[in-house]
Design a protein around this motif. Structure first.
Motif, PDB file in Angstrom:
ATOM      1  N   ALA A 131       0.826  -1.207   0.000  1.00 29.64           N
ATOM      2  CA  ALA A 131       0.000   0.000   0.000  1.00 29.64           C
ATOM      3  C   ALA A 131       0.862   1.260   0.000  1.00 29.64           C
ATOM      4  O   ALA A 131       0.567   2.235  -0.701  1.00 29.64           O
ATOM      5  CB  ALA A 131      -0.935  -0.004   1.212  1.00 29.64           C
ATOM      6  N   ALA A 179       2.346   1.679  -3.380  1.00 23.77           N
ATOM      7  CA  ALA A 179       1.307   2.124  -4.310  1.00 23.77           C
ATOM      8  C   ALA A 179       1.023   3.614  -4.136  1.00 23.77           C
ATOM      9  O   ALA A 179       0.857   4.350  -5.114  1.00 23.77           O
ATOM     10  CB  ALA A 179       0.030   1.314  -4.086  1.00 23.77           C
ATOM     11  N   ARG A 180       0.986   4.057  -2.890  1.00 24.39           N
ATOM     12  CA  ARG A 180       0.747   5.477  -2.619  1.00 24.39           C
ATOM     13  C   ARG A 180       1.893   6.335  -3.171  1.00 24.39           C
ATOM     14  O   ARG A 180       1.671   7.411  -3.735  1.00 24.39           O
ATOM     15  CB  ARG A 180       0.594   5.688  -1.110  1.00 24.39           C
ATOM     16  CG  ARG A 180       0.352   7.132  -0.681  1.00 24.39           C
ATOM     17  CD  ARG A 180      -0.966   7.671  -1.228  1.00 24.39           C
ATOM     18  NE  ARG A 180      -1.182   9.039  -0.823  1.00 24.39           N
ATOM     19  CZ  ARG A 180      -1.833   9.405   0.282  1.00 24.39           C
ATOM     20  NH1 ARG A 180      -2.342   8.465   1.085  1.00 24.39           N
ATOM     21  NH2 ARG A 180      -1.988  10.666   0.588  1.00 24.39           N
ATOM     22  N   SER A 209       1.497   6.564  -6.852  1.00 24.01           N
ATOM     23  CA  SER A 209       0.356   7.413  -7.165  1.00 24.01           C
ATOM     24  C   SER A 209       0.708   8.891  -7.036  1.00 24.01           C
ATOM     25  O   SER A 209       0.363   9.708  -7.894  1.00 24.01           O
ATOM     26  CB  SER A 209      -0.819   7.066  -6.238  1.00 24.01           C
ATOM     27  OG  SER A 209      -1.905   7.929  -6.479  1.00 24.01           O
ATOM     28  N   THR A 247      -4.953   5.949  -7.414  1.00 28.94           N
ATOM     29  CA  THR A 247      -4.650   5.495  -6.052  1.00 28.94           C
ATOM     30  C   THR A 247      -5.140   4.087  -5.779  1.00 28.94           C
ATOM     31  O   THR A 247      -4.465   3.293  -5.125  1.00 28.94           O
ATOM     32  CB  THR A 247      -5.277   6.460  -5.026  1.00 28.94           C
ATOM     33  OG1 THR A 247      -4.874   7.794  -5.340  1.00 28.94           O
ATOM     34  CG2 THR A 247      -4.828   6.120  -3.615  1.00 28.94           C
ATOM     35  N   LYS A 248      -6.336   3.757  -6.255  1.00 31.43           N
ATOM     36  CA  LYS A 248      -6.918   2.448  -5.961  1.00 31.43           C
ATOM     37  C   LYS A 248      -6.428   1.362  -6.922  1.00 31.43           C
ATOM     38  O   LYS A 248      -6.615   0.176  -6.663  1.00 31.43           O
ATOM     39  CB  LYS A 248      -8.444   2.522  -6.031  1.00 31.43           C
ATOM     40  CG  LYS A 248      -9.072   3.471  -5.010  1.00 31.43           C
ATOM     41  CD  LYS A 248      -9.237   2.818  -3.673  1.00 31.43           C
ATOM     42  CE  LYS A 248      -9.786   3.787  -2.638  1.00 31.43           C
ATOM     43  NZ  LYS A 248     -11.067   4.377  -3.004  1.00 31.43           N
ATOM     44  N   PRO A 302      -2.292  -0.444  -5.716  1.00 24.18           N
ATOM     45  CA  PRO A 302      -2.180  -1.567  -4.777  1.00 24.18           C
ATOM     46  C   PRO A 302      -2.755  -2.861  -5.329  1.00 24.18           C
ATOM     47  O   PRO A 302      -2.293  -3.951  -5.002  1.00 24.18           O
ATOM     48  CB  PRO A 302      -2.970  -1.084  -3.550  1.00 24.18           C
ATOM     49  CG  PRO A 302      -3.870  -0.027  -4.053  1.00 24.18           C
ATOM     50  CD  PRO A 302      -3.126   0.630  -5.168  1.00 24.18           C
ATOM     51  N   THR A 353     -12.001   1.119 -11.481  1.00 22.10           N
ATOM     52  CA  THR A 353     -10.904   2.060 -11.256  1.00 22.10           C
ATOM     53  C   THR A 353     -10.391   2.618 -12.573  1.00 22.10           C
ATOM     54  O   THR A 353     -10.153   3.830 -12.701  1.00 22.10           O
ATOM     55  CB  THR A 353      -9.751   1.375 -10.495  1.00 22.10           C
ATOM     56  OG1 THR A 353     -10.248   0.850  -9.259  1.00 22.10           O
ATOM     57  CG2 THR A 353      -8.639   2.364 -10.193  1.00 22.10           C
ATOM     58  N   HIS A 400      -8.816   5.731   4.519  1.00 25.16           N
ATOM     59  CA  HIS A 400      -8.166   5.677   3.209  1.00 25.16           C
ATOM     60  C   HIS A 400      -7.046   4.639   3.203  1.00 25.16           C
ATOM     61  O   HIS A 400      -6.951   3.804   2.290  1.00 25.16           O
ATOM     62  CB  HIS A 400      -7.600   7.063   2.872  1.00 25.16           C
ATOM     63  CG  HIS A 400      -6.769   7.096   1.623  1.00 25.16           C
ATOM     64  ND1 HIS A 400      -7.320   7.055   0.360  1.00 25.16           N
ATOM     65  CD2 HIS A 400      -5.418   7.150   1.455  1.00 25.16           C
ATOM     66  CE1 HIS A 400      -6.341   7.085  -0.532  1.00 25.16           C
ATOM     67  NE2 HIS A 400      -5.177   7.144   0.093  1.00 25.16           N
ATOM     68  N   TRP A 401      -6.219   4.650   4.249  1.00 31.93           N
ATOM     69  CA  TRP A 401      -5.101   3.708   4.310  1.00 31.93           C
ATOM     70  C   TRP A 401      -5.577   2.274   4.522  1.00 31.93           C
ATOM     71  O   TRP A 401      -5.020   1.330   3.959  1.00 31.93           O
ATOM     72  CB  TRP A 401      -4.128   4.114   5.415  1.00 31.93           C
ATOM     73  CG  TRP A 401      -3.158   5.155   4.961  1.00 31.93           C
ATOM     74  CD1 TRP A 401      -3.163   6.489   5.262  1.00 31.93           C
ATOM     75  CD2 TRP A 401      -2.045   4.949   4.076  1.00 31.93           C
ATOM     76  NE1 TRP A 401      -2.123   7.123   4.629  1.00 31.93           N
ATOM     77  CE2 TRP A 401      -1.417   6.216   3.901  1.00 31.93           C
ATOM     78  CE3 TRP A 401      -1.520   3.845   3.421  1.00 31.93           C
ATOM     79  CZ2 TRP A 401      -0.285   6.377   3.096  1.00 31.93           C
ATOM     80  CZ3 TRP A 401      -0.397   4.009   2.610  1.00 31.93           C
ATOM     81  CH2 TRP A 401       0.200   5.260   2.460  1.00 31.93           C
ATOM     82  N   LEU A 410      -6.669   1.023   1.198  1.00 35.65           N
ATOM     83  CA  LEU A 410      -5.524   0.743   0.330  1.00 35.65           C
ATOM     84  C   LEU A 410      -4.859  -0.580   0.715  1.00 35.65           C
ATOM     85  O   LEU A 410      -4.520  -1.400  -0.149  1.00 35.65           O
ATOM     86  CB  LEU A 410      -4.485   1.870   0.429  1.00 35.65           C
ATOM     87  CG  LEU A 410      -4.768   3.181  -0.314  1.00 35.65           C
ATOM     88  CD1 LEU A 410      -3.551   4.099  -0.209  1.00 35.65           C
ATOM     89  CD2 LEU A 410      -5.116   2.933  -1.766  1.00 35.65           C
TER      90      LEU A 410
END
Length: 331
Positions: free
Chosen positions: A19, A22-23, A26, A33-34, A37, A157, A281-282, A285
């Protein structure tokens, strides 16, 4: 408790690392963002097949997911919804209900199961990946559950990212006013991040209205999931193969409603609301990364190209419906 933590630690840490990576991608390269991950998780599918990470990945995909969904409620308030006015609230409600119905009918016509239609229709109608995860959590499981979920999250997404680029162009070509353009963007784009990106790329007013409308759709997540869970429970009463009935009120829905109520009453300080929203949010993710790790690329490809058609059709359906509605309301 100690044994549970010890067993799940490695899998949870792997999901968190995915995650965070991925962040980073992003934020630095503009990737959705989605989506990141999910893709990174699929690349690490072998970790969920066997070994010390498997229990933690299962735990993250299930329990951490529910925590993230429950915390989404802190972003919702009655005041927020009332600011939209009766006409726009009606349009949003109609868009959600009709898109879910369209998804069920479309899946049936294309030879797909009702679970797939409900999953894709609900994710397109409400809030993309988050809705797909929530709806999947209360649907009866079968051998296609994980495959359908990962395919839906991936599809909505990608479509949401395309909508973020194309819908502002459509709004400008039709000379929609800033508030009306905000309604169009907020009521049609799947994920919150893409709604914010599309709205504020046009103007501050468009971005604010789009975000408000989008959060109204997010607020419908709890009642829709609760309705689905109730229906599933009634159907399950006659056939309980494993002797376990689905819960009448899933805990994450109860948490969502509780946080939304507290926020509506003004009992959640702004700093706490921001912190809980960030935690949500986290958590989502991390859980999406875990869901990705549980699914192989081979399983996704087995869904078939025909399965893309319902999601694209649902996306076009809600876009056309809302666009027609806002044009009528503007007149």
């Amino acid at each position: 408790m100690h044994e549970t933590i010890r067993t799940n630690t490695k899998g949870i840490l792997v999901a968190v690392i995915v995650a965070v990576a991925a962040r980073f991608l992003s934020e630095h390269y503009g990737a959705p963002t989605k989506l990141m991950p999910l893709l990174l998780g699929i690349a690490l599918n072998f970790l969920s097949e066997d070994g010390p990470c498997k229990p933690g990945i299962e735990f993250t995909a299930r329990s951490v997911l529910r925590i993230g969904l429950a915390l989404l409620g802190v972003r919702i308030s009655v005041e927020l919804m009332l600011r939209l006015g009766a006409g726009l609230i009606g349009l949003v409600l109609a868009g959600v209900a009709l898109t879910i119905g369209f998804g069920l009918v479309g899946a049936r016509l294309l030879g797909r199961g009702w679970r797939f239609g409900l999953l894709t229709g609900g994710s397109v109608a409400i809030c993309g990946a988050s809705a797909a995860l929530a709806i999947s959590a209360v649907l009866p499981r079968n051998e296609h559950t994980e495959r359908n979920l990962i395919f839906t999250v991936l599809s909505v997404t990608v479509l949401s990212t395309l909508a973020m680029i194309l819908y502002p162009i459509i709004a400008k070509s039709l000379s929609l006013s800033d508030p009306v353009a905000g309604v169009f963007l907020g009521a049609t784009i799947h994920d919150v991040a893409q709604v914010v990106g599309a709205g504020f790329s046009m103007s501050d007013l468009t971005g604010e209205v789009a975000t408000l409308v989008k959060l109204m759709r997010v607020a419908l997540l709890a009642p829709v999931v609760l309705m689905i869970a109730t229906i599933m429970r009634r159907f399950d009463e006659g056939s309980q193969a494993n002797g376990k009935r689905p819960p009448m009120l899933p805990l994450f829905v109860l948490g969502f409603l509780a946080f939304a109520t507290l926020n509506s009453l003004g009992l959640v300080p702004s700093f706490a609301s921001e912190g809980m929203s960030s935690l949500s949010h986290w958590a989502l993710l991390v859980s999406i990364a875990a869901v990705g790790m549980k699914t192989s690329l081979k399983c996704i490809l087995e869904v078939g190209g025909q399965a893309i058609a319902p999601i694209v059709a649902e996306t076009l359906f809600i876009a056309g419906l809302v666009l027609a509605g806002v044009l009528l309301l503007e007149v």
